[in-house]
Design a protein around this motif. Sequence first.
Motif, PDB file in Angstrom:
ATOM      1  N   GLY A   1      -5.847   4.529   8.082  1.00  0.00           N
ATOM      2  CA  GLY A   1      -5.678   6.037   7.540  1.00  0.00           C
ATOM      3  C   GLY A   1      -4.246   6.506   7.649  1.00  0.00           C
ATOM      4  N   GLN A   2      -3.187   5.498   7.987  1.00  0.00           N
ATOM      5  CA  GLN A   2      -1.679   5.801   8.076  1.00  0.00           C
ATOM      6  C   GLN A   2      -1.328   5.982   6.712  1.00  0.00           C
ATOM      7  OE1 GLN A   2       0.338   2.812   9.973  1.00  0.00           O
ATOM      8  NE2 GLN A   2       2.315   4.192  10.142  1.00  0.00           N
ATOM      9  N   ILE A   3      -0.620   6.907   6.576  1.00  0.00           N
ATOM     10  CA  ILE A   3       0.410   7.179   5.373  1.00  0.00           C
ATOM     11  C   ILE A   3       1.404   6.206   5.163  1.00  0.00           C
ATOM     12  CG2 ILE A   3       1.468   8.638   3.869  1.00  0.00           C
ATOM     13  CD1 ILE A   3      -0.370  11.031   4.855  1.00  0.00           C
ATOM     14  N   LEU A   4       1.332   5.203   4.386  1.00  0.00           N
ATOM     15  CA  LEU A   4       2.311   4.220   4.204  1.00  0.00           C
ATOM     16  C   LEU A   4       3.676   4.707   3.297  1.00  0.00           C
ATOM     17  CD1 LEU A   4       0.075   0.985   3.585  1.00  0.00           C
ATOM     18  CD2 LEU A   4       1.215   1.896   5.834  1.00  0.00           C
ATOM     19  N   ARG A   5       3.450   5.515   2.414  1.00  0.00           N
ATOM     20  CA  ARG A   5       4.292   6.152   1.677  1.00  0.00           C
ATOM     21  C   ARG A   5       3.755   7.361   0.995  1.00  0.00           C
ATOM     22  NH1 ARG A   5       8.556   2.758  -1.709  1.00  0.00           N
ATOM     23  NH2 ARG A   5       9.743   2.720   0.605  1.00  0.00           N
ATOM     24  N   ARG A   6       4.796   8.290   0.677  1.00  0.00           N
ATOM     25  CA  ARG A   6       4.353   9.577  -0.032  1.00  0.00           C
ATOM     26  C   ARG A   6       5.417  10.137  -0.959  1.00  0.00           C
ATOM     27  NH1 ARG A   6       0.584  13.545   0.537  1.00  0.00           N
ATOM     28  NH2 ARG A   6      -0.127  12.813   2.442  1.00  0.00           N
ATOM     29  N   GLY A   7       5.178  10.512  -2.062  1.00  0.00           N
ATOM     30  CA  GLY A   7       6.359  11.029  -2.802  1.00  0.00           C
ATOM     31  C   GLY A   7       5.828  11.456  -4.290  1.00  0.00           C
ATOM     32  N   GLY A   8       6.956  12.024  -4.997  1.00  0.00           N
ATOM     33  CA  GLY A   8       6.462  12.592  -6.206  1.00  0.00           C
ATOM     34  C   GLY A   8       6.403  11.781  -7.465  1.00  0.00           C
ATOM     35  N   ASP A   9       6.911  10.404  -7.157  1.00  0.00           N
ATOM     36  CA  ASP A   9       7.084   9.499  -8.312  1.00  0.00           C
ATOM     37  C   ASP A   9       5.986   8.333  -7.886  1.00  0.00           C
ATOM     38  OD1 ASP A   9       7.962   7.933 -10.432  1.00  0.00           O
ATOM     39  OD2 ASP A   9       9.795   7.325  -9.381  1.00  0.00           O
ATOM     40  N   LEU A  10       5.189   8.173  -8.666  1.00  0.00           N
ATOM     41  CA  LEU A  10       4.260   7.058  -8.619  1.00  0.00           C
ATOM     42  C   LEU A  10       4.689   5.527  -8.307  1.00  0.00           C
ATOM     43  CD1 LEU A  10       1.315   6.156  -7.926  1.00  0.00           C
ATOM     44  CD2 LEU A  10       1.050   6.113 -10.619  1.00  0.00           C
ATOM     45  N   LYS A  11       5.895   5.364  -9.216  1.00  0.00           N
ATOM     46  CA  LYS A  11       6.170   4.221  -9.162  1.00  0.00           C
ATOM     47  C   LYS A  11       7.120   3.769  -7.815  1.00  0.00           C
ATOM     48  CE  LYS A  11       9.119   0.858 -12.358  1.00  0.00           C
ATOM     49  NZ  LYS A  11       9.718   0.825 -13.423  1.00  0.00           N
ATOM     50  N   ASN A  12       7.763   4.567  -7.453  1.00  0.00           N
ATOM     51  CA  ASN A  12       8.484   4.358  -6.028  1.00  0.00           C
ATOM     52  C   ASN A  12       7.363   4.398  -4.939  1.00  0.00           C
ATOM     53  OD1 ASN A  12      11.087   4.505  -7.240  1.00  0.00           O
ATOM     54  ND2 ASN A  12      11.260   6.586  -7.007  1.00  0.00           N
ATOM     55  N   VAL A  13       6.172   5.100  -5.154  1.00  0.00           N
ATOM     56  CA  VAL A  13       5.350   4.982  -3.919  1.00  0.00           C
ATOM     57  C   VAL A  13       4.588   3.607  -3.876  1.00  0.00           C
ATOM     58  CG1 VAL A  13       3.201   6.080  -3.360  1.00  0.00           C
ATOM     59  CG2 VAL A  13       5.091   7.586  -3.893  1.00  0.00           C
ATOM     60  N   LEU A  14       4.561   3.112  -5.208  1.00  0.00           N
ATOM     61  CA  LEU A  14       3.790   1.819  -5.110  1.00  0.00           C
ATOM     62  C   LEU A  14       4.397   0.704  -4.625  1.00  0.00           C
ATOM     63  CD1 LEU A  14       1.885   2.004  -8.600  1.00  0.00           C
ATOM     64  CD2 LEU A  14       0.789   2.305  -6.342  1.00  0.00           C
ATOM     65  N   ARG A  15       5.723   1.047  -4.654  1.00  0.00           N
ATOM     66  CA  ARG A  15       6.758  -0.094  -4.178  1.00  0.00           C
ATOM     67  C   ARG A  15       6.309  -0.600  -2.687  1.00  0.00           C
ATOM     68  NH1 ARG A  15      12.280   2.143  -6.563  1.00  0.00           N
ATOM     69  NH2 ARG A  15      12.070   1.402  -8.587  1.00  0.00           N
ATOM     70  N   VAL A  16       5.814   0.365  -1.736  1.00  0.00           N
ATOM     71  CA  VAL A  16       5.456  -0.253  -0.572  1.00  0.00           C
ATOM     72  C   VAL A  16       4.504  -1.192  -0.724  1.00  0.00           C
ATOM     73  CG1 VAL A  16       3.628   1.434  -0.159  1.00  0.00           C
ATOM     74  CG2 VAL A  16       4.643   0.427   1.623  1.00  0.00           C
ATOM     75  N   LEU A  17       3.433  -1.272  -1.809  1.00  0.00           N
ATOM     76  CA  LEU A  17       2.435  -2.394  -2.069  1.00  0.00           C
ATOM     77  C   LEU A  17       3.025  -3.615  -2.587  1.00  0.00           C
ATOM     78  CD1 LEU A  17      -0.569  -0.140  -2.871  1.00  0.00           C
ATOM     79  CD2 LEU A  17       0.001  -1.361  -0.657  1.00  0.00           C
ATOM     80  N   GLU A  18       4.012  -3.460  -3.636  1.00  0.00           N
ATOM     81  CA  GLU A  18       4.749  -4.564  -4.301  1.00  0.00           C
ATOM     82  C   GLU A  18       5.478  -5.486  -3.274  1.00  0.00           C
ATOM     83  OE1 GLU A  18       7.127  -2.868  -7.323  1.00  0.00           O
ATOM     84  OE2 GLU A  18       5.486  -2.455  -8.483  1.00  0.00           O
ATOM     85  N   ARG A  19       6.065  -4.939  -1.990  1.00  0.00           N
ATOM     86  CA  ARG A  19       6.753  -5.629  -1.130  1.00  0.00           C
ATOM     87  C   ARG A  19       5.637  -6.861  -0.543  1.00  0.00           C
ATOM     88  NH1 ARG A  19       9.291  -0.748   1.536  1.00  0.00           N
ATOM     89  NH2 ARG A  19      10.978  -0.496  -0.088  1.00  0.00           N
ATOM     90  N   LYS A  20       4.522  -6.301  -0.522  1.00  0.00           N
ATOM     91  CA  LYS A  20       3.338  -6.932   0.166  1.00  0.00           C
ATOM     92  C   LYS A  20       3.141  -8.137  -0.839  1.00  0.00           C
ATOM     93  CE  LYS A  20       1.481  -3.525   2.775  1.00  0.00           C
ATOM     94  NZ  LYS A  20       2.075  -4.029   3.971  1.00  0.00           N
ATOM     95  N   LEU A  21       3.153  -7.918  -2.320  1.00  0.00           N
ATOM     96  CA  LEU A  21       3.104  -9.064  -3.118  1.00  0.00           C
ATOM     97  C   LEU A  21       4.204 -10.097  -2.847  1.00  0.00           C
ATOM     98  CD1 LEU A  21       1.745  -9.999  -5.755  1.00  0.00           C
ATOM     99  CD2 LEU A  21       3.226  -8.604  -7.157  1.00  0.00           C
ATOM    100  N   ILE A  22       5.485  -9.828  -2.753  1.00  0.00           N
ATOM    101  CA  ILE A  22       6.454 -10.569  -2.658  1.00  0.00           C
ATOM    102  C   ILE A  22       5.968 -11.560  -1.430  1.00  0.00           C
ATOM    103  CG2 ILE A  22       8.815 -10.882  -1.996  1.00  0.00           C
ATOM    104  CD1 ILE A  22       9.309  -8.429  -3.734  1.00  0.00           C
ATOM    105  N   ARG A  23       5.647 -10.978  -0.273  1.00  0.00           N
ATOM    106  CA  ARG A  23       5.349 -11.924   0.668  1.00  0.00           C
ATOM    107  C   ARG A  23       4.408 -12.764   0.601  1.00  0.00           C
ATOM    108  NH1 ARG A  23       5.344  -6.791   4.384  1.00  0.00           N
ATOM    109  NH2 ARG A  23       7.480  -6.163   4.151  1.00  0.00           N
ATOM    110  N   ALA A  24       3.165 -12.406  -0.205  1.00  0.00           N
ATOM    111  CA  ALA A  24       2.007 -13.189  -0.760  1.00  0.00           C
ATOM    112  C   ALA A  24       2.268 -14.291  -1.350  1.00  0.00           C
ATOM    113  CB  ALA A  24       1.024 -12.222  -1.334  1.00  0.00           C
ATOM    114  N   VAL A  25       3.384 -14.219  -2.313  1.00  0.00           N
ATOM    115  CA  VAL A  25       3.906 -15.233  -2.831  1.00  0.00           C
ATOM    116  C   VAL A  25       4.699 -16.287  -2.375  1.00  0.00           C
ATOM    117  CG1 VAL A  25       5.143 -15.982  -5.130  1.00  0.00           C
ATOM    118  CG2 VAL A  25       3.729 -13.942  -5.138  1.00  0.00           C
ATOM    119  N   ASP A  26       5.467 -15.768  -1.435  1.00  0.00           N
ATOM    120  CA  ASP A  26       6.386 -16.789  -0.781  1.00  0.00           C
ATOM    121  C   ASP A  26       5.652 -17.907   0.157  1.00  0.00           C
ATOM    122  OD1 ASP A  26       8.560 -15.516  -1.534  1.00  0.00           O
ATOM    123  OD2 ASP A  26       8.806 -14.240   0.097  1.00  0.00           O
TER     124      ASP A  26
END
Length: 113
Positions: A88-113
């Motif tokens: 239930g913790q808010i990981l990121r909030r904002g007015g630009d969806l692309k910027n908000v989704l970056r918090v999840l894209e970082r997890k993708l970079i870790r998953a590939v490494d």
Amino acid sequence: MHTPPPVNLREMPSPQVAFQRPELAMILSLYGRMVAAGEWRDYGISCLREVAVFSVFRRTAEHPMYRIEKRPKLRGKQGMYAVIGMDGQILRRGGDLKNVLRVLERKLIRAVD
């Protein structure tokens, strides 16, 4: 004959909030990359009166790992988009969806490494 008063469409509440096509394209692009990385397996979309939710699951029939929410009423405040974790913790909030989704894209970079 009685005529009804004029209706102001701006005052009428919308029946439900939904993601628009460009928003869904961004979310589904990220979803596809996470599925390819083996991190995510299923999703669900809910369109409610005040919020649209894209829920991401590792397996079917469990609690969502992440929720991507759109709340138009928060547009002028914290921003109408949010990524919320399983707890239930808010990981990121904002007015630009692309910027908000970056918090999840970082997890993708870790998953590939």
